[in-house]
Design an enzyme around this catalytic site. Sequence first.
Site, PDB file in Angstrom:
ATOM      1  N   ARG A  77      62.712 -27.846   7.435  1.00  0.00           N
ATOM      2  CA  ARG A  77      62.925 -26.543   6.783  1.00  0.00           C
ATOM      3  C   ARG A  77      64.068 -26.700   5.785  1.00  0.00           C
ATOM      4  O   ARG A  77      64.624 -27.784   5.659  1.00  0.00           O
ATOM      5  CB  ARG A  77      63.264 -25.480   7.818  1.00  0.00           C
ATOM      6  CG  ARG A  77      64.553 -25.823   8.554  1.00  0.00           C
ATOM      7  CD  ARG A  77      65.044 -24.695   9.434  1.00  0.00           C
ATOM      8  NE  ARG A  77      66.236 -25.121  10.149  1.00  0.00           N
ATOM      9  CZ  ARG A  77      66.960 -24.360  10.928  1.00  0.00           C
ATOM     10  NH1 ARG A  77      66.624 -23.102  11.114  1.00  0.00           N
ATOM     11  NH2 ARG A  77      68.035 -24.816  11.534  1.00  0.00           N
ATOM     12  N   CYS A 110      62.828 -27.687  -3.265  1.00  0.00           N
ATOM     13  CA  CYS A 110      63.613 -28.041  -4.458  1.00  0.00           C
ATOM     14  C   CYS A 110      64.013 -26.755  -5.176  1.00  0.00           C
ATOM     15  O   CYS A 110      63.158 -25.940  -5.514  1.00  0.00           O
ATOM     16  CB  CYS A 110      62.783 -28.919  -5.384  1.00  0.00           C
ATOM     17  SG  CYS A 110      63.479 -28.973  -7.049  1.00  0.00           S
ATOM     18  N   ASN A 113      67.652 -18.681   4.341  1.00  0.00           N
ATOM     19  CA  ASN A 113      68.444 -18.999   5.530  1.00  0.00           C
ATOM     20  C   ASN A 113      69.280 -20.251   5.284  1.00  0.00           C
ATOM     21  O   ASN A 113      68.775 -21.252   4.777  1.00  0.00           O
ATOM     22  CB  ASN A 113      67.514 -19.267   6.728  1.00  0.00           C
ATOM     23  CG  ASN A 113      68.281 -19.365   8.028  1.00  0.00           C
ATOM     24  OD1 ASN A 113      68.856 -18.386   8.491  1.00  0.00           O
ATOM     25  ND2 ASN A 113      68.323 -20.538   8.612  1.00  0.00           N
ATOM     26  N   GLU A 114      70.530 -20.170   5.610  1.00  0.00           N
ATOM     27  CA  GLU A 114      71.425 -21.339   5.514  1.00  0.00           C
ATOM     28  C   GLU A 114      71.068 -22.260   4.353  1.00  0.00           C
ATOM     29  O   GLU A 114      70.762 -23.441   4.536  1.00  0.00           O
ATOM     30  CB  GLU A 114      71.453 -22.110   6.831  1.00  0.00           C
ATOM     31  CG  GLU A 114      72.156 -21.342   7.921  1.00  0.00           C
ATOM     32  CD  GLU A 114      72.492 -22.192   9.160  1.00  0.00           C
ATOM     33  OE1 GLU A 114      71.860 -23.233   9.355  1.00  0.00           O
ATOM     34  OE2 GLU A 114      73.392 -21.788   9.905  1.00  0.00           O
ATOM     35  N   CYS A 151      65.109 -34.709  -7.766  1.00  0.00           N
ATOM     36  CA  CYS A 151      63.780 -34.889  -8.357  1.00  0.00           C
ATOM     37  C   CYS A 151      63.850 -34.789  -9.881  1.00  0.00           C
ATOM     38  O   CYS A 151      64.896 -34.504 -10.460  1.00  0.00           O
ATOM     39  CB  CYS A 151      62.804 -33.852  -7.794  1.00  0.00           C
ATOM     40  SG  CYS A 151      63.028 -32.212  -8.516  1.00  0.00           S
ATOM     41  N   CYS A 188      64.888 -31.439 -11.205  1.00  0.00           N
ATOM     42  CA  CYS A 188      66.336 -31.239 -11.097  1.00  0.00           C
ATOM     43  C   CYS A 188      67.053 -32.035 -12.192  1.00  0.00           C
ATOM     44  O   CYS A 188      68.034 -31.567 -12.770  1.00  0.00           O
ATOM     45  CB  CYS A 188      66.829 -31.638  -9.707  1.00  0.00           C
ATOM     46  SG  CYS A 188      66.417 -30.391  -8.465  1.00  0.00           S
ATOM     47  N   GLU A 209      75.300 -15.372  13.137  1.00  0.00           N
ATOM     48  CA  GLU A 209      74.756 -16.156  14.244  1.00  0.00           C
ATOM     49  C   GLU A 209      75.889 -16.793  15.031  1.00  0.00           C
ATOM     50  O   GLU A 209      76.899 -17.193  14.468  1.00  0.00           O
ATOM     51  CB  GLU A 209      73.894 -17.322  13.737  1.00  0.00           C
ATOM     52  CG  GLU A 209      72.607 -16.957  13.058  1.00  0.00           C
ATOM     53  CD  GLU A 209      71.841 -18.223  12.625  1.00  0.00           C
ATOM     54  OE1 GLU A 209      72.049 -19.296  13.219  1.00  0.00           O
ATOM     55  OE2 GLU A 209      71.051 -18.104  11.680  1.00  0.00           O
ATOM     56  N   TRP A 221      71.884 -28.999  19.243  1.00  0.00           N
ATOM     57  CA  TRP A 221      72.084 -30.048  18.236  1.00  0.00           C
ATOM     58  C   TRP A 221      73.460 -30.698  18.245  1.00  0.00           C
ATOM     59  O   TRP A 221      73.721 -31.603  17.463  1.00  0.00           O
ATOM     60  CB  TRP A 221      71.761 -29.500  16.841  1.00  0.00           C
ATOM     61  CG  TRP A 221      72.431 -28.189  16.532  1.00  0.00           C
ATOM     62  CD1 TRP A 221      71.879 -26.955  16.699  1.00  0.00           C
ATOM     63  CD2 TRP A 221      73.750 -27.974  16.035  1.00  0.00           C
ATOM     64  NE1 TRP A 221      72.775 -25.978  16.341  1.00  0.00           N
ATOM     65  CE2 TRP A 221      73.927 -26.579  15.917  1.00  0.00           C
ATOM     66  CE3 TRP A 221      74.808 -28.823  15.672  1.00  0.00           C
ATOM     67  CZ2 TRP A 221      75.119 -26.013  15.471  1.00  0.00           C
ATOM     68  CZ3 TRP A 221      75.989 -28.251  15.225  1.00  0.00           C
ATOM     69  CH2 TRP A 221      76.125 -26.865  15.127  1.00  0.00           C
ATOM     70  N   TYR A 268      65.732 -25.966  23.632  1.00  0.00           N
ATOM     71  CA  TYR A 268      66.904 -26.041  24.522  1.00  0.00           C
ATOM     72  C   TYR A 268      68.138 -25.378  23.922  1.00  0.00           C
ATOM     73  O   TYR A 268      69.260 -25.634  24.328  1.00  0.00           O
ATOM     74  CB  TYR A 268      67.175 -27.502  24.906  1.00  0.00           C
ATOM     75  CG  TYR A 268      65.981 -28.123  25.580  1.00  0.00           C
ATOM     76  CD1 TYR A 268      65.367 -27.472  26.655  1.00  0.00           C
ATOM     77  CD2 TYR A 268      65.421 -29.301  25.123  1.00  0.00           C
ATOM     78  CE1 TYR A 268      64.236 -27.994  27.254  1.00  0.00           C
ATOM     79  CE2 TYR A 268      64.291 -29.828  25.725  1.00  0.00           C
ATOM     80  CZ  TYR A 268      63.699 -29.167  26.791  1.00  0.00           C
ATOM     81  OH  TYR A 268      62.576 -29.675  27.374  1.00  0.00           O
TER      82      TYR A 268
END
Length: 673
Positions: free
Chosen positions: A113, A117, A151-152, A159, A162, A309, A317, A359
């Site tokens: 996720r 680009c 999100n984040e 590329c 870019c 959050e 993680w 988890y």
Amino acid sequence: MKKYSEKVNKIVYGGDYNPEQWPEDIWREDMRLFKEAGIDIVTLNVFSWAAIQPSEEEYDFSKLDKIMEMVRENGLKVCLATSTGAHPAWMAKRHPDILRVDFEGRKHKFGARHNSCPNSPTYQKYSVKLAEKIAGRYKGYENIVAWHISNEYGGECYCENCERAFRAWLREKYKTLEEVNRAWNTSFWGHTFYDWDEIVLPNALSEHFEPERSMFQGITLDYRRFNSDSILNCYRMEYDAVKKITPDIPVTTNLMGFYPALDYQKWGRYMDVVSWDNYPDVDASPAEIAMQHDLMRGVGGGNPFLLMEQTPGVTNWHTYCALKRPGVMRLWSYQAVAHGADSVMFFQMRRSIGACEKYHSAVIDHVGNGETRVFKETAALGKELKKLGGDLLGAVSDAKAAIYFDWDNWWALNCTAGPTMDLEYKAQVLDYYKALHGLNIPVDFVGANDGLDKYKLLIAPVLYMTKTGYDEKVRRFVEHGGTFVTTFFSGIVDEHDLVITGGYPGKLRDILGIWAEEIDALPRDKENSFDYNGRTYPARLLCDLIHPEGAKELGAYQKDFYAGMPAVTVNEFGKGRAYYVATRSDEHFFRAFLEDVCRECGIKPLFERADGMEATVRENENGRFLFLLNHGDRVLEVRAEETCVDLLTEERVSGGEEIRIEPKDVKIMRITQ
Ligand code: GLA
Ligand code: ZN
């Protein structure tokens, strides 16, 4: 536009909810459990792009419609995401321009996720279209209190799109190639560019010998700025899309604290309210966590922010996913509030059963009921937040000390070659922050564009890059009576990472009254020492060899060929003073030194010092609110300085009386006199 704090009437409580991962009978059970836990907000639709747009031609909102209806019926507020944090698989297959190319030059395939680009025409077109459609469809929902764009945001792309966009960005910034060549000092190693198309992105295939380290810092610096701007542009396009349709709903995206890839100080200008995700290591010091909150508040111009959050229990993680000990979730939630959060939110509401976050804890665990420790702690905090009500909303800090932090400076320090590989900007900042935190002296973070008028003290650790005009800002601040502290390896370069000639610390030389002639780097196992106020402290990392030019010496090195040269100086300048700390030391020094500096410039601690205790104050038209947090494992007994009333227990404490704070407990007191 309404401010976020006018959209709610208490500190909202809830977080990321992904009902699309569950059958509908579970949703009903979730609603019941939310009520039990005092949850009143859910963040919806964070990763639903593939569900909403199953093909290029088709949009299907049926599931989201149902969810939106259900949460409204259940009295929940919504932070509504635009779902553009992960593109659909069909889009990657059909429009490979959406896929990123990494630092090594590898074109990625569909997967993971936060993977689009930022300069992909496909991403730009369809992300904006999606945001528009969602805003159009749900604009009538009064319970939406904020837009959560994507999100984040983060990462980088190398590329061809870019690369082309980088050239256009450079043209816009520099106008001519001569200017580019000058800014990047391309006469070094025969790099002169004669055509815009000769410019390539700096990565492992070109200028970099490591992800951070570059042969041409000027190019890398501009790439970092360009990449941050490219991603910001995606955010801004979605911002404009939703704003056109719902001008009254504040817009945010969730930031990540000290996150290197994006210049959040620039981003903050385009956010109606800043929000961020707090995931400290279990052994993070209270100061480290507090510092991130304060940085985020600074990014938002000092306004309250949203804690978007945090995990209610455990992440999936960290290297060792240790449980948050009993009471810690509550303590860290209040710590966020103490530093300016107007929300307490979690990732996530119900724990997934598949893929990498199964988890990661959630308010509702795999067992599926309200009987877990985490659920019970969540529900207990839910009750308290209800009781706290809305008095704190919008309350801000009144810090008189500021720490300068700047992303360009961070990038320049990260990609520099020499004088040491061990210099970490954030760690240097933490040295000073931690000392002030330990002294219960509140701090604001300021960037290059922020005003300094309200401060008595400005600390700029390793102010390596002096941006055009910043020396003048500091000069005026000190002339008018401000106290300025900076350290070794400061004033060295301009915003292109070109050295300011004429002696370090460059344009700060007159303010500090010193000349730094050489810089010695010490390996980790070697140190020098210096004296300060009759004590000896270690000198580590870097030692500037300085000559006073009007500054008074407050301490001198004790060893090596530069023994006797000053290590700490102060210069009277106008009505103020400027300190130079020529080396890195230890926490004993920072505390002793800053205690002296603060006393001299008239900054008083908020509260008496106690081991493990953190104190902050927030204030607004409802009053002044004192937070006392016990991060330690021992009961604390401290003395109230003023009369105050505990907002949770309603107990009244008169000035001089003792306040007892259990381990991991917090006191939130309204100061009544
Ligand atoms: C981030 C993301 C969430 C989730 C959490 C897990 O903050 O925004 O979607 O992955 O991490 O900690
Ligand atoms: Zn790209």
